[in-house]
Design an enzyme around this catalytic site. Structure first.
Site, mmCIF file in Angstrom:
data_model
loop_
_atom_site.group_PDB
_atom_site.id
_atom_site.type_symbol
_atom_site.label_atom_id
_atom_site.label_comp_id
_atom_site.label_asym_id
_atom_site.label_seq_id
_atom_site.Cartn_x
_atom_site.Cartn_y
_atom_site.Cartn_z
ATOM 1 N N SER A 1 0.845 -1.190 0.000
ATOM 2 C CA SER A 1 0.000 0.000 0.000
ATOM 3 C C SER A 1 0.880 1.239 0.000
ATOM 4 O O SER A 1 1.652 1.465 0.941
ATOM 5 C CB SER A 1 -0.905 0.023 1.231
ATOM 6 N N HIS B 1 -1.073 -1.061 -4.455
ATOM 7 C CA HIS B 1 -2.359 -0.802 -3.804
ATOM 8 C C HIS B 1 -2.514 0.681 -3.469
ATOM 9 O O HIS B 1 -1.651 1.284 -2.842
ATOM 10 C CB HIS B 1 -2.483 -1.642 -2.530
ATOM 11 N N ASP C 1 -4.835 3.427 -1.491
ATOM 12 C CA ASP C 1 -5.878 3.704 -0.501
ATOM 13 C C ASP C 1 -6.396 5.114 -0.744
ATOM 14 O O ASP C 1 -5.708 6.100 -0.473
ATOM 15 C CB ASP C 1 -5.321 3.590 0.923
ATOM 16 N N MET D 1 -8.913 7.990 0.165
ATOM 17 C CA MET D 1 -9.773 8.443 1.258
ATOM 18 C C MET D 1 -10.178 9.893 1.032
ATOM 19 O O MET D 1 -9.391 10.696 0.530
ATOM 20 C CB MET D 1 -9.037 8.316 2.592
ATOM 21 N N HIS E 1 -8.572 1.118 -3.908
ATOM 22 C CA HIS E 1 -9.581 0.891 -2.872
ATOM 23 C C HIS E 1 -10.214 2.237 -2.540
ATOM 24 O O HIS E 1 -9.580 3.103 -1.926
ATOM 25 C CB HIS E 1 -8.916 0.272 -1.639
ATOM 26 N N MET F 1 -12.353 4.514 -0.494
ATOM 27 C CA MET F 1 -13.005 4.768 0.795
ATOM 28 C C MET F 1 -13.592 6.164 0.705
ATOM 29 O O MET F 1 -13.175 7.106 1.374
ATOM 30 C CB MET F 1 -11.983 4.642 1.935
ATOM 31 N N MET G 1 -11.522 -5.753 5.153
ATOM 32 C CA MET G 1 -10.723 -4.864 5.980
ATOM 33 C C MET G 1 -10.507 -5.499 7.354
ATOM 34 O O MET G 1 -11.478 -5.839 8.038
ATOM 35 C CB MET G 1 -11.419 -3.506 6.133
ATOM 36 N N GLY H 1 -3.075 4.072 8.197
ATOM 37 C CA GLY H 1 -2.160 2.942 8.139
ATOM 38 C C GLY H 1 -1.561 2.661 9.501
ATOM 39 O O GLY H 1 -1.700 3.442 10.446
ATOM 40 N N ASP I 1 -6.740 -6.409 3.943
ATOM 41 C CA ASP I 1 -5.993 -5.170 4.130
ATOM 42 C C ASP I 1 -6.092 -4.716 5.578
ATOM 43 O O ASP I 1 -7.192 -4.520 6.091
ATOM 44 C CB ASP I 1 -6.565 -4.091 3.192
#
Length: 221
Positions: free
Chosen positions: A8, A33, A35, A37, A67, A69, A138, A145, A176
């Site tokens: 990630s 990966h 993330d 947000m 991913h 979020m 998750m 993280g 994850d």
């Protein structure tokens, strides 16, 4: 089913992101990966499609796993797919039409995934299994993280694997949150085959050693 290590980049040094991604790929990473947000669905703000496009333009060839979020999700699905994503997952609670969001990903030739928070039930998958390529479980609460793996996630992974096997569909399980050398084997044995690791790789003394040891753990009998 083949196993994949997916570092990630949330834990990478963003001042030299291209080199960081190059280095983990050279060390044996299979997937990159992302993330994503939005400081709305989760209490943090990270990266957008421009970073994905920048890495593709830089020359990254490995699959990029996004991913989301965020809420809403549909516009970002389009933007990330157009920016070069290979896989896109979102949380069912973050969209008003799960099926439509899945179809949006598939229509752009990307793999579609459903992401489940620690308290999100597997029943959210009941009517969508025939259309998705992977499930992202998750094992920490999303947002930051470096969190500790929630042990109850192992049982959820096992039940998810049983659900997939019973369905007969070819669906991968990605996990994850809090994954490291010490627990990656038990996560694999529970049924996962895609392992997202951030701080365990990027905060290690050697990316090569960290990824090599993880691959040894998940390939052990």
């Amino acid at each position: 089913m083949k196993n994949f290590i997916a570092p990630s980049i949330l834990s990478a040094d963003f001042a030299k992101l291209g080199k960081e991604v190059d280095d983990v790929i050279l060390a044996g990473a299979d997937i990159v990966h992302f993330d994503v947000m939005d400081n709305h669905y989760v209490p943090n703000l990270t990266i957008g499609p421009l970073v994905c496009k920048s890495l593709k333009d830089y020359g990254i060839k490995k699959p990029i796993d996004v991913h989301l979020m965020t809420t809403p999700v549909d516009d970002l699905i389009i933007q990330f797919c157009d920016a070069g994503a290979s896989m896109v997952s979102f949380h069912p609670e973050a969209t008003q039409h799960i099926d439509r969001s899945v179809e949006l990903i598939k229509s752009r030739n990307c793999k579609a995934g459903i992401a489940l928070n620690p308290a999100s039930p597997l029943s959210l998958l009941d009517h969508i299994l025939d259309k998705i390529d992977f499930i992202l479980i998750m094992s920490v609460n999303p947002g930051f993280g470096g969190q500790k793996f929630i042990e109850k996630s192992l049982d959820k992974i096992k039940k998810c694997k049983e659900m997939i096997d019973k369905s007969g569909y070819n669906i991968e399980i990605e996990v994850d949150g809090g994954i490291g050398i010490n627990n990656i084997r038990s996560i694999k044995e529970a049924g996962a085959n895609i392992f997202v690791a951030g701080s365990a790789i990027f905060n290690s003394d050697s990316y090569d050693d960290a990824i090599k040891k993880m691959k040894q753990e998940i390939s052990a009998n």
